[in-house]
Every structure is written in structure tokens, then in C-alpha cells.
Design a protein around this motif. Structure first.
Motif, short mmCIF file in Angstrom:
data_model
loop_
_atom_site.label_atom_id
_atom_site.label_comp_id
_atom_site.label_asym_id
_atom_site.label_seq_id
_atom_site.Cartn_x
_atom_site.Cartn_y
_atom_site.Cartn_z
N ARG A 1 0.84 -1.20 0.00
CA ARG A 1 0.00 0.00 0.00
C ARG A 1 0.88 1.26 0.00
NH1 ARG A 1 -2.68 0.44 4.88
NH2 ARG A 1 -2.73 -1.82 4.96
N PHE A 2 1.94 1.15 0.78
CA PHE A 2 2.82 2.31 0.89
C PHE A 2 3.58 2.56 -0.41
CE2 PHE A 2 6.16 4.97 2.46
CZ PHE A 2 5.49 5.73 3.42
N MET A 3 3.93 1.45 -1.05
CA MET A 3 4.71 1.56 -2.28
C MET A 3 3.92 2.25 -3.38
SD MET A 3 7.12 -1.74 -2.57
CE MET A 3 6.02 -2.67 -3.38
N LEU A 4 2.60 2.02 -3.36
CA LEU A 4 1.78 2.58 -4.43
C LEU A 4 1.76 4.11 -4.37
CD1 LEU A 4 -1.16 0.04 -4.52
CD2 LEU A 4 0.79 0.25 -6.05
N MET A 5 2.21 4.66 -3.26
CA MET A 5 2.25 6.12 -3.17
C MET A 5 3.53 6.70 -3.75
SD MET A 5 0.46 6.13 0.54
CE MET A 5 1.59 7.28 1.24
N ASP A 6 4.52 5.83 -3.99
CA ASP A 6 5.81 6.29 -4.49
C ASP A 6 5.87 6.03 -6.00
OD1 ASP A 6 8.39 6.78 -5.12
OD2 ASP A 6 9.28 5.39 -3.68
N ARG A 7 6.09 7.10 -6.75
CA ARG A 7 6.01 6.98 -8.21
C ARG A 7 7.09 6.03 -8.75
NH1 ARG A 7 6.93 11.40 -12.17
NH2 ARG A 7 7.37 12.59 -10.29
N LEU A 8 8.32 6.21 -8.28
CA LEU A 8 9.41 5.36 -8.77
C LEU A 8 9.14 3.89 -8.45
CD1 LEU A 8 12.74 7.26 -8.09
CD2 LEU A 8 11.61 6.79 -10.26
N ALA A 9 8.58 3.65 -7.25
CA ALA A 9 8.29 2.28 -6.87
C ALA A 9 7.22 1.67 -7.77
CB ALA A 9 7.85 2.21 -5.42
N VAL A 10 6.24 2.48 -8.14
CA VAL A 10 5.18 1.99 -9.03
C VAL A 10 5.78 1.62 -10.38
CG1 VAL A 10 3.09 2.63 -10.27
CG2 VAL A 10 3.35 3.25 -7.88
N ILE A 11 6.68 2.50 -10.87
CA ILE A 11 7.35 2.18 -12.13
C ILE A 11 8.13 0.88 -11.98
CG2 ILE A 11 9.15 2.92 -13.75
CD1 ILE A 11 8.34 5.81 -13.08
N GLY A 12 8.86 0.77 -10.87
CA GLY A 12 9.64 -0.44 -10.63
C GLY A 12 8.76 -1.67 -10.61
N LEU A 13 7.65 -1.58 -9.89
CA LEU A 13 6.73 -2.72 -9.81
C LEU A 13 6.21 -3.09 -11.19
CD1 LEU A 13 4.49 -2.27 -6.64
CD2 LEU A 13 5.95 -4.20 -7.23
N ALA A 14 5.82 -2.06 -11.95
CA ALA A 14 5.26 -2.31 -13.29
C ALA A 14 6.30 -3.00 -14.16
CB ALA A 14 4.80 -1.00 -13.91
N VAL A 15 7.52 -2.46 -14.17
CA VAL A 15 8.56 -3.04 -15.03
C VAL A 15 8.89 -4.46 -14.60
CG1 VAL A 15 10.98 -2.85 -15.72
CG2 VAL A 15 9.56 -0.82 -15.62
N LEU A 16 8.99 -4.66 -13.30
CA LEU A 16 9.31 -6.00 -12.81
C LEU A 16 8.20 -6.99 -13.18
CD1 LEU A 16 11.54 -7.48 -11.26
CD2 LEU A 16 10.14 -7.26 -9.22
N SER A 17 6.94 -6.55 -13.05
CA SER A 17 5.84 -7.45 -13.43
C SER A 17 5.94 -7.80 -14.90
CB SER A 17 4.47 -6.82 -13.17
OG SER A 17 4.52 -5.95 -12.10
N LEU A 18 6.28 -6.81 -15.72
CA LEU A 18 6.43 -7.07 -17.15
C LEU A 18 7.50 -8.14 -17.39
CD1 LEU A 18 6.18 -3.65 -19.00
CD2 LEU A 18 4.68 -5.64 -19.16
N ILE A 19 8.62 -8.00 -16.67
CA ILE A 19 9.71 -8.95 -16.89
C ILE A 19 9.33 -10.33 -16.37
CG2 ILE A 19 12.08 -9.48 -16.21
CD1 ILE A 19 12.55 -6.41 -16.51
N VAL A 20 8.62 -10.36 -15.24
CA VAL A 20 8.15 -11.66 -14.75
C VAL A 20 7.19 -12.27 -15.76
CG1 VAL A 20 6.77 -12.78 -12.97
CG2 VAL A 20 8.48 -11.11 -12.31
N ALA A 21 6.30 -11.44 -16.29
CA ALA A 21 5.36 -11.94 -17.30
C ALA A 21 6.12 -12.46 -18.51
CB ALA A 21 4.40 -10.83 -17.71
N MET A 22 7.18 -11.75 -18.89
CA MET A 22 7.99 -12.17 -20.03
C MET A 22 8.62 -13.53 -19.76
SD MET A 22 10.96 -10.01 -21.90
CE MET A 22 12.43 -10.32 -20.95
#
Lengths: 582, 325
Positions: free
Chosen positions: A15-36
Motif C-alpha cells: 500500500r505504501f509503495m503505491l504512493m511512491d512513483r518510482l516504486a510503481v514504475i519499478g513494480l510495473a517493469v518487474l511485473s512485465l519482466i516476470v510476465a515475459m
């Protein structure tokens, strides 16, 4: 009752991470790579280990001179099926034909252009006359006549595979085929094919035919077979060229110089119409497919795997010419000043630059780099997460036990950690992998056996202060066991720190795995980002093939960076002092 | 506990650590390579010669005697003969260590000279675009594997632009009578530029981020408030008051980094064909040159432990609040 507190502590960081823009980007990119990584077989366009071959209507042109060095330069591709034969009209224009009914015209000053044919059959032979008329023959009894701009199909007496054609005179030609067919074609008054009896009659394939200086026709084929047809009396007789090898190409210059080439670098030639045929020595053992000889004795021959050999004049030695080594040539055409080598059958598509087919190009073995990169994410994430889990598991437990029990337990555990701090990481991993056979397990162990030292230290110091807190004392008074206090009361409170360390160590592990793979010590038989760079460095071609180096490193960087972004926001959770000053 | 007895205890600990690592190393190698001379046969050594080598390493004796021999030799600085180079291991190691340290120290110096003031400046501009960019770039070079940035560096500066050499320490052939003769030349600096830059970029992140974060912590302290109240200019507060007090963690990190530097960055040395200790240990284990591998590792460990000890001493000197536990 216990579970919710775990859940809460697990979800709070998110929940806390979702407030941090860089962390959201990080999460999104990491999910993409996991999906890949999960969908790697679906996402990859090719089998990452398969050697890719392509077919191409390749044209190489001979350029330079004896002083500057002669180079056969690759021109723009004419199409995506191989060229099989070519002939010129003696004034610099020419025609080339290829598989699937393709045909191209070369005009002086204008270059190559495609011409439509009415057939889809493979065209194997072509003959061009001085007036621009042409004949093309191919599989399934295909015979085409080009007069002006239009190809006219001529009906054949049998669906034989026809290999070559040569003009007899302005109105007639000789065609040879794979079943020892020798057909005479007369165009006027109406096209008509006459079958000529072969003197051998055993169904040997004939591969080439040419008009000799005296007006007779010579055809060559399997096992050194040569048949001479005399149009004056319509007879066909066997002739000896002095070889028993398969002959693929034959060319006779107007003045009577002749050249036949064939399998295993066979070259037989005749200097002038009266001379004898003699076999020449060529330092080339690969199959030659086509040859060309001029009135001055200059000659060229081309063949498989980029083979091009040339001879400056009669009697001089054959020299290999510098060309690229991949393509398979089928025809050589000397049109005026220009000499062309044409092909190419399916060849290994080595070190190809990015294209629509291979998005990231290909490597030195012709393997698709895009698919390799996609598959590489699997090992990276597997080692990254498994290694990090192992590290955090060991480190957290050691930290908890040392911090909670204090005394001798703590001393022993923390002195162990101190010793581990004395071991340099990279060399240790190297030695471990090299002493024990490289395998996925050893790589994960090499990555994790040392790294838990930081986690143990951090967790211990946190536990040291936690164990003095009232809630721990209350639990102890209530009669909770040591294990219960450690894992149910203290552990949830170090969870944020554990998550933070997990994130940092995922990044560390990914880099460590890539490093080992880059040094050639990664899990064998696996495709990884580090391994791709290892191959690139070993092959030496990475200095030019930028498409080989760039993507894997970029993927490593992006993955690790996204993990770092996530860990940065986890740090804020683990350490509220940081939060206050943001 | 007094400071003095703390230091003595700490030094003893370091010594014991080194001893344990040496022991671990010995048994790890014996487990992985029961007979290290097997590799020698491949190099065409006769069985008699092999027997001689086995005897000189004590391989024909029971394990515990081999272990004692190993310890005895290590204490005397005698690491035996390299199988591969057919030369004393100690000579090779000292030369390689020099090569590694000159590269790593240059890179670390560049990284800290740029990183520390930049980190302080970023903390001053916290929350701005410059701050975000700085953090991003720092983390980016921290995340990019050095063998990759090295390859890209070679591709751009060595191959495409062609103005920097891409491998080795000097243009070959060259003659140098000693280590300093070798490195005090323009040619050497020319060769040093690219690898040092790549390593420096990697290291840049840690002083940058540590400095920035500690500075942010220091800003909350009372003495900064005091300085502000006195009306000192912002710049002076930043560099004279805050930065000085934020340096401690950076100094610690610096010492730890230097300690680990002896191990070199194996990959950088491999990519740039830099004849350092890291590359040597890789070659040594590849060629099963166990005396060299073992000794290199021991030297690296000794370096790390010594520097860690130095950090503790430094800490107790710089920060009087440290409790001598």
C-alpha cells in the motif's frame, strides 16, 4: 487470529509503495519482466537454440581491381527465394531466374528489376539471345519463352524436371533435364519440342548445356557424363571430359574456351576449340555450381558456402576471391564490365542485423537473439528470486536467533558472520563454481552462500532492540515459548526489513548470476543474459554486432533497476526516520 | 572496556578470521580437487616430475600434515610454484595485485571525488528534478553489469570513435624495469582511462546515495538549526557544517570498498584484458593452477579483513560515541 497480522504486515508495504512513483514504475517493469519469463515460449518468435536459415535472391558484384584488391560485394537482395540460373545477351544485359517462377532482368545503366512469369514452378535454367529473347526452363516440364516483355509458356511433351537450356540458333534451342532428357525446341513456325535419343539412356541427370564454337551443343551431367549433339545430322554422342565427378555448370566462350565445374571443386577446361579437356587443380573442395570463361581465358566459378574462385587467364592458377562465407551461389554471370555471383539457397543466417524476422538480429550461429533474450529472463529471475529467498531465509533466522538468545549463541553466530565478511564475493563464487561442476544449484549456492551475512547483521540489530520492548516481555510473562516469541511476536516486526533485504538481494543475485554466466560459469545448457554476452565476447564479433551486446545488458539493468526502485520505497517503510524527511 | 583493549581484541578477531578462512579454503580445495596434479599430466609432465610436485606440496602425506604444511608456508609467505607459469606464486601475485590496485584505486578516487560533493548537492536540492535525475543515474550505473558497460565503452570509444585503447595496460611491445616504471607513463594513463571510467561509474552510486541520505538526516540536527539562526549562508551550512558531519558513513563505505577492491572486479579485468588479480584467479582455476588460485584468494581475504579492521579503528577514532563492545 495470527494470519491477519501476517497479512497486514505483508500488505502494508504494498500500500505504501503505491504512493511512491518510482516504486510503481519499478513494480510495473518487474511485473512485465516476470510476465515475459512466464510467457517466454509464447513471446519468442523462434526457438532460441535453433540455427536459423534463410533463402534469398542474393546478388554479389565483383568490384575493385588487382591493385586495390578484388572484393565481391553483396548488393541489395532481389527477393526472398533463391536465384538458380542467369545468362547474358553478350552486350551487358542479362536475365536471372529462380525458384517459384521468379525472374529478374539486368539492364545496363538501370540495374536489376523483377519480371512477372506465368508460372510458380522452380526455374532452373535460362538462355538469353543477342536480340533480347530468352528461354527459361524449370521443374515439371516448364518451358517459357520471353519475347519482348511477356513470357509465353510452351507445352512440354513430359513433366520432366528441366535443368538447363541453350540457344542453338535464333529459332531453336537445346534443353536438358534430370531424366537424361535432351529436347530440341524449335520456335517457328509454332513452338515444337523434339525428343532426342541419348546415347547413354540410363536416366542420368544432365545439369548444363552450352553451344560450342563449331555450332554443336555440349551437355554435361552426373558422373562426368558429357553428350555432344550435332544439329547438322541430329545425332548425339558421348564425349570424355576426363572426370567422373558430377558436373553442375558449363560455359563456352564464343571463341571456344570452355569451362565445366562440378562437385568437390572439380574444374575441367579446354583452351580453344581444338584443345583437349584437362582437369585443373583448385584449392577448393566444396561443390561448384556454375562457371564462366571469356575469350581471353579469364574465368570465374562459384559454389556453395560463398565459394568464388577466379583465374586471370588461361594456364594461370585459380585464386579464391574474398566474399562472404554464408551464401550458396548457383550462377555466375559476366554482363559486360560487371560480373555477378547469384544465389542463394538456404544458408545459415549468421550475425544478421535486426530485421522484421529477427527483431534483435542473430548471433554467430544464426540463432535468434530476441528469443534468446526473452528466454534469458527465466534464469535471471529464477536465480534472482531463489537465491534471494535462500539468503533471506538463512540471514533472517541467524539474525533472529543471535539477537534473541544473546550469549554464546550470538557470539558464535556473529563471529561466523564476521569471518564471512572477510571473504571476497566474486572470487569465492568463481572458486565454488569451478571446483564443483557448474549447475543451477551451484550457481544459486555461489550467489547466496555469502550474501546472507548482511541480512543476519541487520536483522540481529533490529531484534536486539525489539526483544526489550514491552510486548515481548508481556508475551514472556504470559508463558509464550521462545520459538513463539521469536516467530510470532518479533518476526512480524522485522518483516519490512526482511522485505527490503529481499528486494536488494534479488538485484544482487541477478547481477551475480549474470556475472558468472558472462565468465562462462553459468548453468550449462541454459540461455541467460550473461550467457548471451559471454557468447558475444567469445566470438569476437561483438565489436561490430551491436545488436548482440545491447539488449541483454539493457534487460539486466532494467530488471535490477526496477528492483532497486522497489527496495527504495521499502526502505522508507523499514525506516520511518527516512519517511519523515522526504 | 577501554579503547585500547577493544582494538587489541578486534585485531585478534581479524587474525582468527583469516586463519579460519585459510582453513576453509584448504579443505574446500581438497574437496573439489582431490589431486590437483591431474591437470599437470595434461601439460605433458612425466609421472616422475609429477611425483616431485606432489612431494613438494606434501600431497603424499596425510591430510592433517598437508594442512600444517600449508599453514606454515602461508605464514612464511611461500605460496609454492605456479603450475601454469612455472614461477613462484608470490611474485606473480604481488605484480597482479599492484595492477589491480592501481586500476581500482584510480576508479574509487574518481567515484568518491565526484560522488561525495554531488551527493551533498543533491540533498540540498532534495525533491527537485535534479535530485531525481541524480538518484536515477546513480542507481542506473549501479544496476548495469560492469561487463556490459565495459563492452559498450569499448564499442563506443575504442571501436566507433577509436581514440581509446581497449585492452591491456600498455601498448605492446614495451619494456619496463619495474612496476613504477611501467605505470608512470602517458601510454599507461591512456590505457587506464576507459576501464577506470567504467569502474568509477559503477562505484559512483554508493557515495552519491549514502552522502545524500546522511545529509538529509543531518539537516534535522540542532546544530544546523543553530547555524541557520546565526544567518550563515546556505552554501556554508551545506559544506562546512552538514557535509563534515555526514562524512562518517561515506568514509566507512570507502574503506570497505577499498578492501573489496583487491579482489578486483573480475569482469572488468576480463573485458579489458587487464592483468590483475581478479583475472588471474579466474585463469588459475580454469587451468587448475591450484597454488595460484589458493594464494590469490588468501591474499584477497587478507586484504578485506585488514581493511575491515582499519574501518573499525577509523570509526572509533572519528566517532567518539562508538561504544567499545
Amino acid at each position: 487470529m495470527i494470519l491477519p497480522s501476517y497479512f497486514k504486515s505483508a500488505l502494508a508495504p504494498l500500500r505504501f509503495m503505491l504512493m511512491d512513483r518510482l516504486a510503481v514504475i519499478g513494480l510495473a517493469v518487474l511485473s512485465l519482466i516476470v510476465a515475459m519469463a512466464l510467457a517466454a515460449p509464447l513471446l519468442s518468435t523462434h526457438d532460441p537454440r535453433a540455427v536459423n536459415e534463410v533463402e534469398d535472391a542474393s546478388v554479389l558484384v565483383r568490384s575493385g581491381d588487382a591493385e586495390t584488391g578484388i572484393v565481391w560485394r553483396l548488393e541489395n537482395s532481389l527477393g526472398d527465394v533463391a536465384i538458380q540460373a542467369a545468362d547474358d545477351d553478350g552486350t551487358g544485359n542479362g536475365i536471372a531466374v529462380g525458384r517459384e517462377g521468379t525472374a529478374y532482368r539486368y539492364t545496363v545503366g538501370e540495374g536489376w528489376s523483377g519480371i512477372e512469369t506465368p508460372v510458380d514452378a522452380d526455374l532452373n535454367g535460362v538462355a538469353m539471345a543477342a536480340d533480347g529473347k530468352a528461354l527459361a526452363v524449370g521443374s515439371g516440364g516448364t518451358i517459357l519463352h520471353l519475347d519482348g516483355e511477356e513470357w509465353q509458356a510452351i507445352e512440354a511433351p513430359a513433366p520432366a524436371d528441366l535443368n538447363a537450356v541453350a540457344w542453338l540458333d535464333a529459332g531453336s534451342a537445346l534443353i536438358v533435364g534430370s531424366g537424361e532428357e535432351i529436347w530440341r525446341l524449335d520456335l517457328s513456325p509454332s513452338p515444337q519440342v523434339t525428343e532426342i535419343d541419348s546415347p547413354v539412356g540410363r536416366g542420368f541427370p544432365l545439369y548444363a548445356v552450352a553451344r560450342d564454337a563449331d555450332g554443336t551443343m555440349l551437355a554435361v551431367g552426373d558422373r562426368g557424363l558429357a553428350i555432344r549433339y550435332d544439329p547438322a545430322d541430329g545425332s548425339a554422342a558421348m564425349e570424355r571430359l576426363g572426370t567422373s565427378r558430377q558436373l553442375n555448370g558449363l560455359h563456352i566462350s564464343p571463341s571456344g574456351n570452355a569451362l565445366a565445374v562440378g562437385e568437390r571443386g572439380t574444374v575441367v577446361s579446354r583452351a580453344g576449340p581444338e584443345a583437349r579437356w584437362s582437369e585443373e587443380t583448385v584449392a577448393e573442395m566444396r561443390a561448384l555450381r556454375s562457371g564462366w570463361v571469356g575469350d581471353d581465358g579469364a574465368a570465374f566459378a562459384v559454389g556453395r558456402n560463398g565459394t568464388i574462385i577466379e583465374r586471370a587467364a588461361d594456364g594461370e592458377a585459380w585464386q579464391p576471391a574474398s566474399s562472404e562465407s554464408e551464401r550458396h551461389f548457383r550462377a555466375v554471370m559476366a554482363a559486360g564490365e560487371n560480373v555477378f555471383a547469384l544465389g542463394s539457397d538456404r544458408f545459415v543466417n549468421r550475425l544478421a542485423a535486426p530485421s522484421a524476422d529477427h527483431w534483435f538480429g542473430t548471433d554467430h550461429l544464426g540463432r535468434d537473439l530476441y528469443s534468446q533474450n526473452v528466454h534469458g529472463s527465466r534464469i535471471a529471475l529464477l536465480v534472482g528470486f531463489l537465491g534471494a529467498l535462500l539468503v533471506v531465509l538463512i540471514g533472517t533466522n541467524v539474525g533472529l536467533i543471535a539477537g534473541y538468545f544473546r550469549g554464546r549463541t550470538e557470539t558464535v553466530l556473529m563471529r561466523t558472520v564476521d569471518v564471512m565478511y572477510g571473504i571476497p564475493f566474486e572470487p569465492f563464487a568463481l572458486i565454488l563454481v569451478l571446483l564443483f561442476e557448474p549447475s543451477l544449484t551451484i550457481v544459486i549456492l555461489a550467489v547466496s552462500l555469502l550474501t546472507w551475512r548482511t541480512v543476519a547483521r541487520l536483522i540481529r540489530s533490529q531484534v536486539l532492540s525489539l526483544r526489550e520492548r514491552p510486548f515481548v516481555k508481556a508475551a514472556r510473562v504470559a508463558g509464550a515459548s521462545d520459538l513463539r516469541i521469536m516467530y510470532l511476536h518479533i518476526f512480524p516486526n522485522v518483516m519490512p526489513l526482511v522485505f527490503l533485504e529481499l528486494a536488494i538481494i534479488v538485484g544482487v543475485s541477478i547481477i551475480a548470476e549474470a556475472t558468472l554466466s558472462f565468465l562462462g560459469l553459468g548453468p550449462p545448457q541454459s540461455i541467460s543474459w550473461g550467457g548471451i554476452l559471454h557468447n558475444a565476447r567469445l566470438s569476437g564479433a561483438w565489436r561490430t554486432a551491436w545488436w548482440w551486446n545491447l539488449p541483454p545488458g539493457f534487460f539486466i539493468m532494467t530488471t535490477v533497476l526496477s528492483v532497486f526502485f522497489i527496495s527504495r520505497s521499502l526502505e522508507l517503510i523499514a525506516n520511518p526516520r527516512l519517511r519523515a524527511r522526504q | 572496556m577501554s579503547r585500547r583493549s577493544y582494538l587489541i581484541r578486534r585485531a585478534l578477531q581479524a587474525f582468527v578470521s583469516l586463519f579460519i578462512i585459510a582453513t576453509l579454503l584448504f579443505f574446500l580445495f581438497r574437496a573439489g580437487l582431490p589431486d590437483p596434479t591431474t591437470a599437470l599430466l595434461a601439460e605433458g609432465l612425466s609421472p616422475e616430475q609429477r611425483e616431485m610436485v606432489r612431494r613438494s606440496f606434501g600431497l603424499d602425506q596425510p591430510l592433517w600434515q598437508q594442512y600444517l604444511l600449508f599453514l606454515q608456508n602461508a605464514v612464511q609467505g611461500d605460496f609454492g610454484f605456479s603450475f601454469h607459469y612455472r614461477a613462484p606464486v608470490a611474485d606473480i601475485i604481488w605484480e597482479r595485485l599492484g595492477n589491480t590496485m592501481v586500476l581500482m584505486l584510480t576508479a574509487i578516487t574518481i567515484a568518491y571525488v565526484i560522488g561525495v560533493p554531488l551527493g551533498a548537492w543533491l540533498s540540498w536540492r532534495r525533491g527537485t528534478r535534479a535530485d531525481t535525475t541524480g538518484i536515477f543515474v546513480g542507481l542506473m550505473f549501479r544496476s548495469a553489469p560492469m561487463f556490459w558497460t565495459g563492452m559498450i565503452g569499448i564499442l563506443v570509444f575504442g571501436v566507433m570513435l577509436g581514440f581509446l585503447p581497449t585492452s591491456g595496460m600498455r601498448t605492446l611491445p614495451y619494456t619496463a624495469t619495474g612496476f613504477f616504471d611501467k605505470i608512470f607513463t602517458l601510454d599507461f594513463l591512456w590505457h587506464l582511462a576507459l576501464p577506470a571510467m567504467i569502474v568509477a561509474l559503477y562505484y559512483l552510486g554508493s557515495p552519491l546515495l549514502i552522502m545524500r541520505n546522511t545529509m538529509l538526516e543531518v539537516y534535522g540536527e540542532d546544530f544546523i538549526e543553530m547555524a541557520r539562526a546565526k544567518g550563515l549562508p546556505e552554501r556554508r551550512i551545506l559544506y562546512n557544517h552538514a557535509a563534515r558531519n555526514a562524512l562518517l558513513p561515506v568514509v566507512t563505505q570507502l574503506a570497505v570498498t577499498i578492501g573489496l577492491a583487491a579482489g578486483g572486479q573480475v569482469v572488468v579485468e576480463v573485458v579489458f584484458s587487464w592483468p590483475g588479480l581478479g583475472r588471474e584467479i579466474l585463469n588459475a582455476v580454469r587451468t587448475s593452477d591450484f597454488p595460484l588460485a589458493q594464494a590469490s584468494f588468501l591474499v584477497m581475504a587478507a586484504f578485506v579483513i585488514t581493511l575491515n579492521l582499519l574501518v573499525d579503528i577509523l570509526y572509533s577514532t572519528l566517532d567518539p560515541r562508538v561504544s567499545f563492545k
